[in-house]
Write a protein that holds these residues in place. Structure first.
Motif, mmCIF file in Angstrom:
data_model
loop_
_atom_site.group_PDB
_atom_site.id
_atom_site.type_symbol
_atom_site.label_atom_id
_atom_site.label_comp_id
_atom_site.label_asym_id
_atom_site.label_seq_id
_atom_site.Cartn_x
_atom_site.Cartn_y
_atom_site.Cartn_z
ATOM 1 N N ALA A 128 0.512 -15.697 15.950
ATOM 2 C CA ALA A 128 0.182 -14.227 16.469
ATOM 3 C C ALA A 128 1.401 -13.456 16.385
ATOM 4 O O ALA A 128 1.391 -12.094 16.068
ATOM 5 N N ALA A 129 2.718 -14.223 16.519
ATOM 6 C CA ALA A 129 4.103 -13.436 16.573
ATOM 7 C C ALA A 129 4.234 -12.671 15.181
ATOM 8 O O ALA A 129 4.590 -11.545 15.090
ATOM 9 N N CYS A 130 3.997 -13.645 14.125
ATOM 10 C CA CYS A 130 4.027 -13.138 12.728
ATOM 11 C C CYS A 130 3.124 -11.813 12.379
ATOM 12 O O CYS A 130 3.491 -10.746 11.773
ATOM 13 N N LEU A 131 1.959 -12.139 12.835
ATOM 14 C CA LEU A 131 0.923 -11.262 12.669
ATOM 15 C C LEU A 131 1.153 -9.698 13.303
ATOM 16 O O LEU A 131 0.992 -8.583 12.865
ATOM 17 N N LEU A 132 1.609 -9.736 14.590
ATOM 18 C CA LEU A 132 2.182 -8.740 15.339
ATOM 19 C C LEU A 132 3.257 -8.000 14.776
ATOM 20 O O LEU A 132 3.370 -6.917 14.602
ATOM 21 N N PHE A 133 4.289 -8.797 13.998
ATOM 22 C CA PHE A 133 5.359 -8.324 13.348
ATOM 23 C C PHE A 133 4.654 -7.376 11.955
ATOM 24 O O PHE A 133 5.366 -6.350 11.764
ATOM 25 N N ASP A 134 4.102 -8.112 11.419
ATOM 26 C CA ASP A 134 3.507 -7.343 10.151
ATOM 27 C C ASP A 134 2.714 -6.261 10.654
ATOM 28 O O ASP A 134 2.935 -5.158 9.680
ATOM 29 N N PHE A 135 1.772 -6.125 11.544
ATOM 30 C CA PHE A 135 1.416 -4.816 11.974
ATOM 31 C C PHE A 135 2.156 -3.846 12.329
ATOM 32 O O PHE A 135 1.665 -2.795 12.035
ATOM 33 N N PHE A 136 3.405 -4.141 12.943
ATOM 34 C CA PHE A 136 3.961 -2.890 13.359
ATOM 35 C C PHE A 136 5.378 -2.627 12.577
ATOM 36 O O PHE A 136 6.166 -1.747 12.672
ATOM 37 N N THR A 137 5.295 -3.412 11.358
ATOM 38 C CA THR A 137 6.159 -3.075 10.357
ATOM 39 C C THR A 137 5.684 -2.533 8.709
ATOM 40 O O THR A 137 6.445 -2.249 7.957
ATOM 41 N N ARG A 138 4.598 -2.328 8.884
ATOM 42 C CA ARG A 138 3.920 -1.855 7.749
ATOM 43 C C ARG A 138 4.287 -0.463 7.409
ATOM 44 O O ARG A 138 4.583 -0.054 6.124
ATOM 45 N N GLU A 139 4.609 0.483 8.181
ATOM 46 C CA GLU A 139 5.023 1.981 7.997
ATOM 47 C C GLU A 139 6.500 1.930 7.997
ATOM 48 O O GLU A 139 6.874 3.141 7.589
ATOM 49 N N LEU A 140 7.003 1.028 8.082
ATOM 50 C CA LEU A 140 8.746 1.088 7.995
ATOM 51 C C LEU A 140 9.053 1.199 6.546
ATOM 52 O O LEU A 140 8.533 0.728 5.683
ATOM 53 N N GLU A 141 10.025 1.615 6.159
ATOM 54 C CA GLU A 141 10.907 1.959 4.986
ATOM 55 C C GLU A 141 10.929 0.983 4.343
ATOM 56 O O GLU A 141 10.604 0.823 3.041
ATOM 57 N N PHE A 142 11.397 -0.152 4.708
ATOM 58 C CA PHE A 142 11.538 -1.499 4.020
ATOM 59 C C PHE A 142 10.531 -2.179 3.364
ATOM 60 O O PHE A 142 10.474 -2.957 2.656
ATOM 61 N N ARG A 143 9.165 -1.939 4.076
ATOM 62 C CA ARG A 143 8.229 -2.533 3.850
ATOM 63 C C ARG A 143 6.801 -1.883 3.411
ATOM 64 O O ARG A 143 5.858 -2.247 3.011
ATOM 65 N N ARG A 144 7.012 -0.360 3.483
ATOM 66 C CA ARG A 144 5.992 0.211 3.286
ATOM 67 C C ARG A 144 5.467 0.357 1.771
ATOM 68 O O ARG A 144 4.434 0.089 1.563
ATOM 69 N N GLU A 145 6.414 0.113 0.671
ATOM 70 C CA GLU A 145 6.125 -0.155 -0.643
ATOM 71 C C GLU A 145 5.233 -1.332 -1.051
ATOM 72 O O GLU A 145 4.143 -1.260 -1.248
ATOM 73 N N MET A 146 5.685 -2.452 -0.135
ATOM 74 C CA MET A 146 5.098 -3.577 -0.505
ATOM 75 C C MET A 146 3.725 -3.564 0.168
ATOM 76 O O MET A 146 2.700 -3.999 -0.431
ATOM 77 N N ALA A 147 3.667 -3.179 1.346
ATOM 78 C CA ALA A 147 2.385 -2.974 1.910
ATOM 79 C C ALA A 147 1.170 -2.304 1.311
ATOM 80 O O ALA A 147 0.156 -2.632 1.083
ATOM 81 N N GLU A 148 1.770 -1.130 0.757
ATOM 82 C CA GLU A 148 0.764 -0.414 -0.200
ATOM 83 C C GLU A 148 0.329 -0.917 -1.502
ATOM 84 O O GLU A 148 -0.726 -0.811 -1.862
ATOM 85 N N LYS A 149 1.309 -1.854 -2.213
ATOM 86 C CA LYS A 149 0.971 -2.456 -3.299
ATOM 87 C C LYS A 149 -0.126 -3.732 -2.937
ATOM 88 O O LYS A 149 -1.035 -3.829 -3.647
ATOM 89 N N PHE A 150 0.058 -4.436 -1.816
ATOM 90 C CA PHE A 150 -0.635 -5.099 -1.354
ATOM 91 C C PHE A 150 -2.088 -4.831 -1.217
ATOM 92 O O PHE A 150 -3.253 -5.370 -1.579
ATOM 93 N N VAL A 151 -2.325 -3.655 -0.366
ATOM 94 C CA VAL A 151 -3.531 -2.926 -0.110
ATOM 95 C C VAL A 151 -4.215 -2.556 -1.429
ATOM 96 O O VAL A 151 -5.701 -2.818 -1.314
ATOM 97 N N THR A 152 -3.567 -1.911 -2.313
ATOM 98 C CA THR A 152 -4.241 -1.361 -3.575
ATOM 99 C C THR A 152 -4.603 -2.649 -4.292
ATOM 100 O O THR A 152 -5.722 -2.682 -4.875
ATOM 101 N N PHE A 153 -3.904 -3.827 -4.387
ATOM 102 C CA PHE A 153 -4.280 -4.855 -4.927
ATOM 103 C C PHE A 153 -5.762 -5.636 -4.448
ATOM 104 O O PHE A 153 -6.594 -5.925 -5.018
ATOM 105 N N LEU A 154 -5.805 -5.528 -2.879
ATOM 106 C CA LEU A 154 -6.917 -5.880 -2.409
ATOM 107 C C LEU A 154 -8.104 -5.058 -2.746
ATOM 108 O O LEU A 154 -9.364 -5.553 -3.067
ATOM 109 N N LYS A 155 -7.939 -3.940 -2.735
ATOM 110 C CA LYS A 155 -8.825 -2.597 -2.938
ATOM 111 C C LYS A 155 -9.283 -3.055 -4.738
ATOM 112 O O LYS A 155 -10.705 -2.947 -4.818
ATOM 113 N N GLU A 156 -8.548 -3.349 -5.432
ATOM 114 C CA GLU A 156 -9.025 -3.386 -6.664
ATOM 115 C C GLU A 156 -9.926 -4.569 -6.908
ATOM 116 O O GLU A 156 -10.861 -4.894 -7.644
#
Length: 265
Positions: free
Chosen positions: A200-228
């Motif tokens: 739960a702690a890891c999921l909460l950390f992931d949810f609140f750091t997706r929009e931060l600069e150091f994770r935004r590009e990686m999160a967008e690539k992962f979401v794009t991969f899932l959509k494809e």
């Protein structure tokens, strides 16, 4: 003091008491039906506005959570995360749901007491919406057509999603089915090996750091991969049989019975 079956001292008779009880229940039913009739609006736009107004508290909660997730006010986000991690690592998660129920019950009883005292005002709890602008018949037909088109599009998207899930579950596309099964096995293994509070702690950390600069590009690539990958999943085939009326169904059944009878003879 009861003297006989229909004679009571210092009270009404049983028949009168039953009549009064029935009258009170009828009045309560009439009042309830009157409130329902008053809340039943005509026209799709008015009902949509009423639905939006009723869902406003949930909408405000969702907007506030989104603001916290985007770190628009960092001090509030940090405070919320600190409080959440305190609950997680102090093993207080099992008590969250009972506490929410207790707080909800306390708020309801507090509002009831304030209403009994007359402190909430006469129109407390009344829902107010704006009336729709006057329109002619053509405009109403166009609005109804647009609303039905939106409903149809929503149902189509929902059906396609369910058909794709059916394809994955029934191995209609073996590669995707294998990948989903491996993900489910991995998730089950993680939940069995690692305590839930760390997950739960890891999921909460992931949810609140997706929009931060150091994770935004990686999160967008992962979401794009899932959509494809989701777009490559075919929908399960759907067979549409021709319409048959009751008369034709009965005729077909009678033909089958006659054929079976001839075969037996």
């Amino acid at each position: 003091m009861v003297l006989s079956k229909n004679l009571v001292v210092a009270d009404v008779t049983l028949v009168e008491r039953a009549a009064m009880t029935c009258k009170e229940k009828c009045q309560l039913v009439e009042i309830t039906q009157a409130t329902i009739d008053a809340a039943t609006l005509k026209g799709i736009p008015s009902n949509i506005d009423l639905f939006k107004e009723l869902m406003l508290p949930l909408t405000m909660i969702a907007k506030n959570i989104e603001r916290l997730r985007r770190w628009e006010e960092p001090h509030l986000t940090i405070s919320f995360l600190a409080f959440s991690y305190l609950i997680i690592f102090r093993n207080l998660l099992p008590y969250i749901f009972p506490m929410m129920l207790m707080v909800l019950a306390a708020v309801m009883l507090t509002l009831k007491g304030l209403k009994d005292q007359g402190r909430l005002g006469r129109f407390f709890g009344k829902v107010t919406i704006r009336d729709q602008p006057p329109s002619n018949t053509i405009q109403k037909i166009i609005a109804l057509r647009d609303a039905m088109q939106d409903v149809e599009n929503y149902l189509q998207n929902m059906n396609v999603t369910l058909l794709k899930i059916r394809t994955i579950f029934l191995a209609g596309y073996p590669q995707i089915t294998t990948e989903v099964a491996m993900v489910l096995f991995s998730s089950a293994a993680i939940l069995l090996v690692i305590p839930f509070k760390y997950v739960a702690a890891c999921l909460l950390f992931d949810f609140f750091t997706r929009e931060l600069e150091f994770r935004r590009e990686m999160a967008e690539k992962f979401v794009t991969f899932l959509k494809e990958r989701w777009n490559t999943v075919p929908a399960a085939p759907v067979a549409v049989l021709p319409y048959e009326s009751k008369v034709s169904k009965q005729g077909n059944q009678q033909k089958k019975i006659d054929e079976e009878t001839k075969k037996k003879l």
